[in-house]
Design a protein around this motif. Sequence first.
Motif, PDB file in Angstrom:
ATOM      1  N   GLU A 828      15.067  -1.849   2.363  1.00  0.00           N
ATOM      2  CA  GLU A 828      14.686  -1.069   3.537  1.00  0.00           C
ATOM      3  C   GLU A 828      13.288  -0.472   3.414  1.00  0.00           C
ATOM      4  N   HIS A 829      12.734  -0.486   2.203  1.00  0.00           N
ATOM      5  CA  HIS A 829      11.409   0.085   1.974  1.00  0.00           C
ATOM      6  C   HIS A 829      10.325  -0.973   1.802  1.00  0.00           C
ATOM      7  N   TYR A 830      10.726  -2.229   1.756  1.00  0.00           N
ATOM      8  CA  TYR A 830       9.768  -3.280   1.402  1.00  0.00           C
ATOM      9  C   TYR A 830       8.570  -3.311   2.355  1.00  0.00           C
ATOM     10  N   GLU A 831       8.839  -3.298   3.652  1.00  0.00           N
ATOM     11  CA  GLU A 831       7.747  -3.406   4.623  1.00  0.00           C
ATOM     12  C   GLU A 831       6.779  -2.230   4.500  1.00  0.00           C
ATOM     13  N   LEU A 832       7.318  -1.028   4.388  1.00  0.00           N
ATOM     14  CA  LEU A 832       6.441   0.129   4.257  1.00  0.00           C
ATOM     15  C   LEU A 832       5.664   0.067   2.950  1.00  0.00           C
ATOM     16  N   SER A 833       6.330  -0.370   1.884  1.00  0.00           N
ATOM     17  CA  SER A 833       5.664  -0.505   0.587  1.00  0.00           C
ATOM     18  C   SER A 833       4.434  -1.397   0.692  1.00  0.00           C
ATOM     19  N   MET A 834       4.570  -2.509   1.396  1.00  0.00           N
ATOM     20  CA  MET A 834       3.441  -3.437   1.537  1.00  0.00           C
ATOM     21  C   MET A 834       2.349  -2.852   2.430  1.00  0.00           C
ATOM     22  N   LYS A 835       2.746  -2.089   3.442  1.00  0.00           N
ATOM     23  CA  LYS A 835       1.741  -1.465   4.312  1.00  0.00           C
ATOM     24  C   LYS A 835       0.941  -0.411   3.559  1.00  0.00           C
ATOM     25  N   VAL A 836       1.592   0.311   2.644  1.00  0.00           N
ATOM     26  CA  VAL A 836       0.869   1.276   1.817  1.00  0.00           C
ATOM     27  C   VAL A 836      -0.170   0.551   0.968  1.00  0.00           C
ATOM     28  N   GLY A 837       0.220  -0.589   0.399  1.00  0.00           N
ATOM     29  CA  GLY A 837      -0.737  -1.370  -0.379  1.00  0.00           C
ATOM     30  C   GLY A 837      -1.892  -1.872   0.459  1.00  0.00           C
ATOM     31  N   GLU A 838      -1.611  -2.232   1.712  1.00  0.00           N
ATOM     32  CA  GLU A 838      -2.658  -2.743   2.598  1.00  0.00           C
ATOM     33  C   GLU A 838      -3.594  -1.647   3.089  1.00  0.00           C
ATOM     34  N   ASP A 839      -3.194  -0.393   2.931  1.00  0.00           N
ATOM     35  CA  ASP A 839      -4.016   0.697   3.440  1.00  0.00           C
ATOM     36  C   ASP A 839      -5.418   0.642   2.851  1.00  0.00           C
ATOM     37  N   ARG A 840      -5.520   0.556   1.525  1.00  0.00           N
ATOM     38  CA  ARG A 840      -6.838   0.463   0.892  1.00  0.00           C
ATOM     39  C   ARG A 840      -6.856  -0.466  -0.314  1.00  0.00           C
ATOM     40  N   LEU A 841      -5.746  -0.510  -1.061  1.00  0.00           N
ATOM     41  CA  LEU A 841      -5.756  -1.214  -2.344  1.00  0.00           C
ATOM     42  C   LEU A 841      -5.917  -2.719  -2.198  1.00  0.00           C
ATOM     43  N   PHE A 842      -5.060  -3.364  -1.416  1.00  0.00           N
ATOM     44  CA  PHE A 842      -5.113  -4.818  -1.308  1.00  0.00           C
ATOM     45  C   PHE A 842      -6.471  -5.308  -0.809  1.00  0.00           C
ATOM     46  N   PRO A 843      -7.035  -4.731   0.252  1.00  0.00           N
ATOM     47  CA  PRO A 843      -8.361  -5.189   0.680  1.00  0.00           C
ATOM     48  C   PRO A 843      -9.419  -5.046  -0.414  1.00  0.00           C
ATOM     49  N   LYS A 844      -9.343  -3.966  -1.190  1.00  0.00           N
ATOM     50  CA  LYS A 844     -10.311  -3.766  -2.266  1.00  0.00           C
ATOM     51  C   LYS A 844     -10.178  -4.853  -3.327  1.00  0.00           C
ATOM     52  N   VAL A 845      -8.943  -5.182  -3.687  1.00  0.00           N
ATOM     53  CA  VAL A 845      -8.713  -6.208  -4.705  1.00  0.00           C
ATOM     54  C   VAL A 845      -9.162  -7.568  -4.194  1.00  0.00           C
ATOM     55  N   ARG A 846      -8.831  -7.882  -2.950  1.00  0.00           N
ATOM     56  CA  ARG A 846      -9.217  -9.191  -2.397  1.00  0.00           C
ATOM     57  C   ARG A 846     -10.731  -9.354  -2.319  1.00  0.00           C
TER      58      ARG A 846
END
Length: 886
Positions: A828-846
């Motif tokens: 039930e938390h998976y989608e929100l978990s991924m959105k938190v990562g997309e907030d700043r971390l994932f774009p920075k890593v990519r």
Amino acid sequence: QSVGEAIVLDCSRHLNNILEVNVEERWARVQPGVVLDQLNQHLAPTALWFAPDVATSNRATIGGMMGNNSAGAHSIIYGKTIDHVIAQSVILSDGARATFGPLDQSAFEAKLRGDGLEAHIYREVDRIVTANRDEIERRYPKIMRRVGGYNLDAWANSGDTRNMARMAVGSEGTLVAVTEAKLNLVPRPTLNAVDVVHFDDIFSALDSLVDILATAPASVELIDKLLLDMTREQVEYRRKMTFVEGDPGALLVVEYYGESESELRAKIEGLEARLRRGGHGRGMVSLPNHVRLFGKADIANCFAVRKAGQGLLNSIKGDSRPIAFVEDTAVAPERLADYIRNFDRVLKDNDTVAAYYAHASVGLIHVRPLINLKTAQGVQRMKTIAESISDLVLEYGGAMSGEHGDGLVRSGFNEKMFGPQLYAAFREIKRAFDPQRLMNPGKIVDAPPMTENLRYGPRYRADTVKTVFDFSKDGGFARAIEACNGMGVCRKEGEGTMCPSFQVTRDEEHSTRGRANALRLAISGHLPAGALTSRRMYEVMDLCLECKACKTECASNVDMAKLKYEFLAMYHAEHGTPLRARLFANIAPLSRLGSWFAPLSNLSLTLPPGKWMMSRLGIAPQRNLPPFARQTFDRWFSRAARRPANGTAVAQVVLFVDTFMNYNYPSIGIAATRLLEAAGHTVLALQRPCCGRPYITKGLLEQARALAKQNVARLAPYARRGIPIVGTEPSCLLTLRDEYLDLLPDDPDAKLVASKAVLMEEFLPTFTGALRFSAAPKNVLVHGHCHQKAAVGIGPVVSALKANPAFSVAESGAGCCGMAGSFGFEAEHYELSMKVGEDRLFPKVRAQSADTEIAVSGVSCRQQIEHGTGRKARHWVEVMADSLQT
């Protein structure tokens, strides 16, 4: 401005778009939910900005700033919000839409001839102002910082161009609802510098103000001793006190703008010369007169402390709190020193003290008296002080509301401040816009008494709740909840970590403040019986990722993670502990079992039957559990030859072997061992139980306490010998320093173990001089674990990695990764978990080049980055150990 009988419209969630920017004409069109920092970051490439810069800029919306007619530190140059609003799109109280903007005489006359509520408003406003023009001139304070009442003076002095937006600004939602605004933009200053002038007390500081203002500063901000003392007590802000020397009684932070550093130096030298000529700062034998700040980091630290003033003051423990009821008064700057002396005398006469801070440059010092509103005496004291200060404000020709608005607390003084004639005019204005009294009633006019809507009053009672954790340093469970004063730092945008779930949902319920309010209402009886352990409360608490950012980033130190752990213990005691929670809590014995059967156990969990089984348990099928290692770290350590790499043992060190190091990523332990031995240490790796963090996270606190006792008993003999206990997994190691002290508050050995427990990055830099690295250059992007950032910051990791001069190290600048232990594995938390990562971390890593090493501090971050970006991430000790000379 707390809402009484009205509906809250949270524009920040939906009406939050920047619609248009015209650089040539220097304006922007925005919706009211746009946050000030968001707007100014968007404008950064244009070299323009929206100038009113309130201290709450990371969560203050443009709509709120227009409602209050906000100003900020630089209003001596830029004025207030009203000076920068060109036009507004509004909804009137009858639901009709209107546009308020500048009108020449012919357009204005056309408005007067119209039909409907809008035309009626124009006719009435013009009539009311015309009829009261002389009284407006006589009674309105002749100072910049006046936002109380309605802006009749702005209409009276409008000349040939009238703009109804100037009536709407500062009306606190009592006249119209704004859906869009056209804002004036100004050029950003090229450079700034700060002279932090130290004084023995606030009075000597304010005595120098007239001389300081003669040098044309961009801002002059006061910080008093109480605020400085509270800053020193907060880990996050203590690090920022690079601008304070000694123990001053007060600071004036004097800022200048300029085109070059030489120009700024000349301005600061001129200031100091003028202060010397004026004899200011005499008798300060033990204090330096000035600390000059030219570097961006030092200036940022200085203003961060100043901006955090309200929250820092609210970290004061106990029931006597710094109350905001006379904190917004303003007088002419040249009269400020005498005014504050008299203000202080009123407080002494009422047996209390206060904090003093903020905008000395414009005669507005925020003063927050310490009062216990849970007693009838405290409520009466607040009322008495307010009456005395309102008399004082009138005596000095000042304003009761200088930038925060009237709201519920000051509206009751408007008739006294403006006189009966203008107060009657205010009522007519309200009736013209809102004949049915629908728009935020009870503000500015016809307000209830200031003592009627208290959050804490003499009748306030909080239930006594039995807890497992020790809350004595907070004053008990209730006061730990009450530490949240509502200032809303948890709603900030684009910086730090707090609050990850709110950053995604933008729902007040999912902010730290929302959770604290729900808990407070439950323990104080404002919600139905049983609310504290209800399913609805579980939903409120569920999306707390337990990142602990609120413990440090909120200046009031609201530890929502600890409150959630205790809530879960209560909830499970009443409703039972779910199977999935018990499984995640027992990750250590399950991981031991998984390692015994590796690699078959790894394969079985990735095949369809394993995925099906996990989904039945409520584990997201998109996730893969951490891989189990056949050779655990314990096995490797017991078989490997142990000796310092440099041949001489400096000292012994206990390596805190966490579950993930042992059963999932033994490479982390091997790397840590190599580094410690290369630095000349003898490494001890003890057999001991799980730290208990998984049990704590799931609210199984009695089981966690049992493990804490076992670990303390195992580690205390080494701590007594002065041997450091060094860990690499922040959430595990820091449990010894944080939760163990609350689970075992009376155990001296727990305190001893906590004092010797350090993260690898805290321990290693002392010994990096003994390390020898290869010269191969490497770019490293570091992302810190939330608990690490909250407790020690990311700086020590960066410093440790920079011990290798061939490394080019950068921080991710991101907040929470979104995994948060088991949180991101739960379906039930998976989608929100991924959105938190997309907030700043994932774009920075990519955005990193393929040869950049992604370094992390925690296992959760490692798994989340790999899952969300496909990039391999390793613990920073692995990256560092790989660069050792062999």
